[in-house]
Design a protein around this motif. Structure first.
Motif, PDB file in Angstrom:
ATOM      1  N   ALA A  78      97.202  63.829  28.244  1.00 60.72           N
ATOM      2  CA  ALA A  78      97.209  62.367  28.209  1.00 60.72           C
ATOM      3  C   ALA A  78      96.451  61.846  26.995  1.00 60.72           C
ATOM      4  CB  ALA A  78      96.605  61.814  29.495  1.00 60.72           C
ATOM      5  N   ALA A  79      95.338  62.501  26.658  1.00 62.15           N
ATOM      6  CA  ALA A  79      94.560  62.080  25.491  1.00 62.15           C
ATOM      7  C   ALA A  79      95.355  62.277  24.201  1.00 62.15           C
ATOM      8  CB  ALA A  79      93.250  62.863  25.431  1.00 62.15           C
ATOM      9  N   ALA A  80      96.062  63.403  24.084  1.00 60.27           N
ATOM     10  CA  ALA A  80      96.855  63.670  22.886  1.00 60.27           C
ATOM     11  C   ALA A  80      97.999  62.668  22.750  1.00 60.27           C
ATOM     12  CB  ALA A  80      97.400  65.093  22.931  1.00 60.27           C
ATOM     13  N   VAL A  81      98.646  62.357  23.866  1.00 61.62           N
ATOM     14  CA  VAL A  81      99.755  61.403  23.837  1.00 61.62           C
ATOM     15  C   VAL A  81      99.252  60.018  23.451  1.00 61.62           C
ATOM     16  CG1 VAL A  81     101.442  60.229  25.302  1.00 61.62           C
ATOM     17  CG2 VAL A  81     101.211  62.718  25.429  1.00 61.62           C
ATOM     18  N   ALA A  82      98.115  59.620  24.002  1.00 62.94           N
ATOM     19  CA  ALA A  82      97.552  58.318  23.657  1.00 62.94           C
ATOM     20  C   ALA A  82      97.165  58.250  22.182  1.00 62.94           C
ATOM     21  CB  ALA A  82      96.334  58.029  24.538  1.00 62.94           C
ATOM     22  N   ALA A  83      96.598  59.349  21.666  1.00 62.87           N
ATOM     23  CA  ALA A  83      96.199  59.377  20.265  1.00 62.87           C
ATOM     24  C   ALA A  83      97.405  59.259  19.341  1.00 62.87           C
ATOM     25  CB  ALA A  83      95.434  60.661  19.964  1.00 62.87           C
ATOM     26  N   GLY A  85      99.911  57.400  20.000  1.00 62.44           N
ATOM     27  CA  GLY A  85     100.403  56.034  20.080  1.00 62.44           C
ATOM     28  C   GLY A  85     101.349  55.723  21.219  1.00 62.44           C
ATOM     29  N   ALA A  86     101.586  56.685  22.122  1.00 63.74           N
ATOM     30  CA  ALA A  86     102.481  56.436  23.259  1.00 63.74           C
ATOM     31  C   ALA A  86     101.653  56.095  24.495  1.00 63.74           C
ATOM     32  CB  ALA A  86     103.357  57.652  23.534  1.00 63.74           C
ATOM     33  N   THR A  87     102.200  55.256  25.343  1.00 61.95           N
ATOM     34  CA  THR A  87     101.459  54.798  26.523  1.00 61.95           C
ATOM     35  C   THR A  87     102.323  54.872  27.782  1.00 61.95           C
ATOM     36  OG1 THR A  87     102.096  52.502  26.045  1.00 61.95           O
ATOM     37  CG2 THR A  87      99.959  53.268  25.199  1.00 61.95           C
ATOM     38  N   PRO A  88     102.748  56.077  28.169  1.00 59.20           N
ATOM     39  CA  PRO A  88     103.499  56.176  29.424  1.00 59.20           C
ATOM     40  C   PRO A  88     102.599  55.884  30.616  1.00 59.20           C
ATOM     41  CG  PRO A  88     102.922  58.363  28.650  1.00 59.20           C
ATOM     42  CD  PRO A  88     102.515  57.401  27.571  1.00 59.20           C
ATOM     43  N   ARG A  89     103.230  55.678  31.749  1.00 62.57           N
ATOM     44  CA  ARG A  89     102.501  55.487  33.016  1.00 62.57           C
ATOM     45  C   ARG A  89     102.334  56.866  33.638  1.00 62.57           C
ATOM     46  NH1 ARG A  89     101.331  51.557  36.857  1.00 62.57           N
ATOM     47  NH2 ARG A  89     101.915  51.987  39.024  1.00 62.57           N
ATOM     48  N   TRP A  90     101.082  57.313  33.754  1.00 60.73           N
ATOM     49  CA  TRP A  90     100.794  58.665  34.218  1.00 60.73           C
ATOM     50  C   TRP A  90     100.644  58.694  35.736  1.00 60.73           C
ATOM     51  CZ3 TRP A  90     100.927  62.840  31.018  1.00 60.73           C
ATOM     52  CH2 TRP A  90     100.893  62.602  29.643  1.00 60.73           C
ATOM     53  N   HIS A  91     101.386  59.613  36.363  1.00 61.72           N
ATOM     54  CA  HIS A  91     101.316  59.831  37.804  1.00 61.72           C
ATOM     55  C   HIS A  91     100.686  61.197  38.056  1.00 61.72           C
ATOM     56  CE1 HIS A  91     104.478  56.713  38.973  1.00 61.72           C
ATOM     57  NE2 HIS A  91     104.600  56.778  37.647  1.00 61.72           N
ATOM     58  N   PHE A  92      99.605  61.255  38.809  1.00 61.27           N
ATOM     59  CA  PHE A  92      99.063  62.544  39.235  1.00 61.27           C
ATOM     60  C   PHE A  92      99.734  62.896  40.548  1.00 61.27           C
ATOM     61  CE2 PHE A  92      96.301  65.698  41.007  1.00 61.27           C
ATOM     62  CZ  PHE A  92      95.965  66.462  39.900  1.00 61.27           C
ATOM     63  N   ILE A  93     100.442  64.037  40.585  1.00 62.02           N
ATOM     64  CA  ILE A  93     101.287  64.352  41.743  1.00 62.02           C
ATOM     65  C   ILE A  93     100.888  65.637  42.456  1.00 62.02           C
ATOM     66  CG2 ILE A  93     103.253  63.096  40.779  1.00 62.02           C
ATOM     67  CD1 ILE A  93     104.450  65.739  39.911  1.00 62.02           C
ATOM     68  N   GLY A  94      99.892  66.343  41.969  1.00 58.33           N
ATOM     69  CA  GLY A  94      99.501  67.604  42.590  1.00 58.33           C
ATOM     70  C   GLY A  94      98.362  67.431  43.573  1.00 58.33           C
ATOM     71  N   GLN A  95      98.076  68.491  44.321  1.00 56.30           N
ATOM     72  CA  GLN A  95      96.926  68.459  45.213  1.00 56.30           C
ATOM     73  C   GLN A  95      95.659  68.289  44.377  1.00 56.30           C
ATOM     74  OE1 GLN A  95      97.512  72.040  47.756  1.00 56.30           O
ATOM     75  NE2 GLN A  95      97.705  70.550  49.400  1.00 56.30           N
ATOM     76  N   LEU A  96      94.809  67.409  44.832  1.00 60.92           N
ATOM     77  CA  LEU A  96      93.650  67.002  44.037  1.00 60.92           C
ATOM     78  C   LEU A  96      92.357  67.330  44.768  1.00 60.92           C
ATOM     79  CD1 LEU A  96      92.455  65.480  41.614  1.00 60.92           C
ATOM     80  CD2 LEU A  96      92.812  63.345  42.879  1.00 60.92           C
ATOM     81  N   GLN A  97      91.475  68.042  44.064  1.00 64.52           N
ATOM     82  CA  GLN A  97      90.145  68.307  44.604  1.00 64.52           C
ATOM     83  C   GLN A  97      89.248  67.099  44.341  1.00 64.52           C
ATOM     84  OE1 GLN A  97      89.243  71.892  42.403  1.00 64.52           O
ATOM     85  NE2 GLN A  97      89.757  73.176  44.157  1.00 64.52           N
ATOM     86  N   ARG A  98      88.363  66.819  45.284  1.00 68.66           N
ATOM     87  CA  ARG A  98      87.542  65.622  45.156  1.00 68.66           C
ATOM     88  C   ARG A  98      86.676  65.653  43.903  1.00 68.66           C
ATOM     89  NH1 ARG A  98      86.842  66.981  50.463  1.00 68.66           N
ATOM     90  NH2 ARG A  98      84.603  67.396  50.300  1.00 68.66           N
ATOM     91  N   ASN A  99      86.273  66.845  43.479  1.00 66.96           N
ATOM     92  CA  ASN A  99      85.416  66.908  42.289  1.00 66.96           C
ATOM     93  C   ASN A  99      86.163  66.607  40.990  1.00 66.96           C
ATOM     94  OD1 ASN A  99      86.853  69.276  41.937  1.00 66.96           O
ATOM     95  ND2 ASN A  99      85.093  70.635  42.044  1.00 66.96           N
ATOM     96  N   LYS A 100      87.492  66.462  41.063  1.00 65.39           N
ATOM     97  CA  LYS A 100      88.284  66.103  39.886  1.00 65.39           C
ATOM     98  C   LYS A 100      88.587  64.605  39.845  1.00 65.39           C
ATOM     99  CE  LYS A 100      89.015  70.296  38.183  1.00 65.39           C
ATOM    100  NZ  LYS A 100      88.550  70.664  36.831  1.00 65.39           N
ATOM    101  N   ALA A 101      88.143  63.866  40.856  1.00 63.79           N
ATOM    102  CA  ALA A 101      88.514  62.451  40.952  1.00 63.79           C
ATOM    103  C   ALA A 101      88.057  61.657  39.736  1.00 63.79           C
ATOM    104  CB  ALA A 101      87.929  61.847  42.225  1.00 63.79           C
ATOM    105  N   ARG A 102      86.842  61.897  39.287  1.00 63.58           N
ATOM    106  CA  ARG A 102      86.308  61.085  38.188  1.00 63.58           C
ATOM    107  C   ARG A 102      87.089  61.314  36.895  1.00 63.58           C
ATOM    108  NH1 ARG A 102      81.600  58.198  38.209  1.00 63.58           N
ATOM    109  NH2 ARG A 102      80.813  57.525  36.181  1.00 63.58           N
ATOM    110  N   SER A 103      87.600  62.536  36.697  1.00 65.37           N
ATOM    111  CA  SER A 103      88.428  62.802  35.528  1.00 65.37           C
ATOM    112  C   SER A 103      89.796  62.142  35.664  1.00 65.37           C
ATOM    113  CB  SER A 103      88.603  64.317  35.329  1.00 65.37           C
ATOM    114  OG  SER A 103      89.512  64.596  34.280  1.00 65.37           O
ATOM    115  N   VAL A 104      90.425  62.318  36.817  1.00 65.95           N
ATOM    116  CA  VAL A 104      91.792  61.832  37.002  1.00 65.95           C
ATOM    117  C   VAL A 104      91.887  60.318  36.876  1.00 65.95           C
ATOM    118  CG1 VAL A 104      93.641  61.596  38.717  1.00 65.95           C
ATOM    119  CG2 VAL A 104      92.585  63.814  38.329  1.00 65.95           C
ATOM    120  N   VAL A 105      90.907  59.590  37.408  1.00 70.89           N
ATOM    121  CA  VAL A 105      91.008  58.126  37.379  1.00 70.89           C
ATOM    122  C   VAL A 105      90.887  57.563  35.968  1.00 70.89           C
ATOM    123  CG1 VAL A 105      90.127  57.921  39.729  1.00 70.89           C
ATOM    124  CG2 VAL A 105      88.534  57.697  37.795  1.00 70.89           C
ATOM    125  N   ARG A 106      90.475  58.378  35.007  1.00 70.90           N
ATOM    126  CA  ARG A 106      90.340  57.897  33.635  1.00 70.90           C
ATOM    127  C   ARG A 106      91.693  57.783  32.931  1.00 70.90           C
ATOM    128  NH1 ARG A 106      85.106  57.722  31.861  1.00 70.90           N
ATOM    129  NH2 ARG A 106      83.560  58.801  33.147  1.00 70.90           N
TER     130      ARG A 106
END
Length: 248
Positions: A78-83, A85-106
């Protein structure tokens, strides 16, 4: 001159354009068969294991929604795509561990895989801390009720994994917005049976949460059945991008 790793090769762009045309045609035909407008279904391009350059190519072809299922891959992509100049709408679709929440919401605009009250609370805390607007959330439903796999459990009173408690936790969170439901057809189930059951669950949910209108269901092999049963979003990888690279 060395070619940038984010330069879209013409032959790859042509492959993606052809795949996109086929998938869009399938969606349009499914909508006609279901008596629905073609613009009532959003294509989410599932780009897990594919490089950022493919996301850029798809964005250039008009794809606005992109799905990823591993934070360790999605965050730098996502960081590379933003750099670039593209701005797609990112969907997180996999099983998510709670300790990854702070990264994913960014970087994620939508998290489609919330299946517990504890995960909803972790996402709410993270979203409230780092975002300036609520995070759209879909509650993942376990269609067959197998607690060993991902998905909240319809009809059960489990205070952490029951569908009603999870939906209520998301709806009541300041940092989240309950947008709807997501599900995967269980192995061994006919898609029509699975998505008919999901449609029933979605109807019941909207009785309590009328704004939760998103229904994410259907992938490369069963999107037609999902559309027939009311899917608003289909998640397509291999039919769009070709043979999936092997995970390292």
């Amino acid at each position: 001159m060395t070619e940038s790793p984010l330069t879209v090769r013409p032959e790859r762009r042509a492959e993606l354009a052809a795949g996109l045309a086929r998938v869009r045609s399938r969606i349009a035909d499914a909508c006609v068969a279901a008596g629905r407008s073609a613009d009532s279904v959003t294509l989410v391009a599932v780009t897990k294991t594919y490089p950022a350059v493919d996301v850029l190519a798809l964005a250039g072809l008009g794809v606005r929604d992109v799905g990823e299922n591993r934070d360790q891959e999605a965050a730098p992509k996502a960081a590379a795509v933003a750099a670039a100049g593209a701005t797609p709408r990112w969907h997180f679709i996999g099983q998510l561990q709670r300790n990854k929440a702070r990264s994913v919401v960014r970087y994620a605009d939508v998290v489609q895989s919330v299946d517990s009250v504890r995960l909803a609370a972790a996402l709410d805390a993270a979203a409230t801390a780092v975002r300036d607007r609520p995070l759209d959330v879909l509650v993942q439903v376990s269609i067959d009720g197998d607690a060993a796999r991902g998905g909240a459990l319809p009809g059960l009173a489990d205070p952490d994994r029951g569908l009603d408690p999870v939906a209520a936790a998301v709806a009541g969170a300041d940092g989240l917005r309950l947008a709807g439901l997501m599900a995967v057809a269980p192995l061994g189930w006919e898609p029509d049976r699975a998505f008919a059951r999901l449609a029933e669950v979605a109807t019941r949910l909207r009785g309590d949460h009328p704004d939760a209108t998103v229904l994410s269901a259907g992938m490369s092999g069963d999107l037609e059945s999902a559309v027939a049963h009311g899917a608003t979003h289909v998640r397509v990888g291999s039919a769009l991008l070709g043979m999936r690279p092997t995970l390292g």
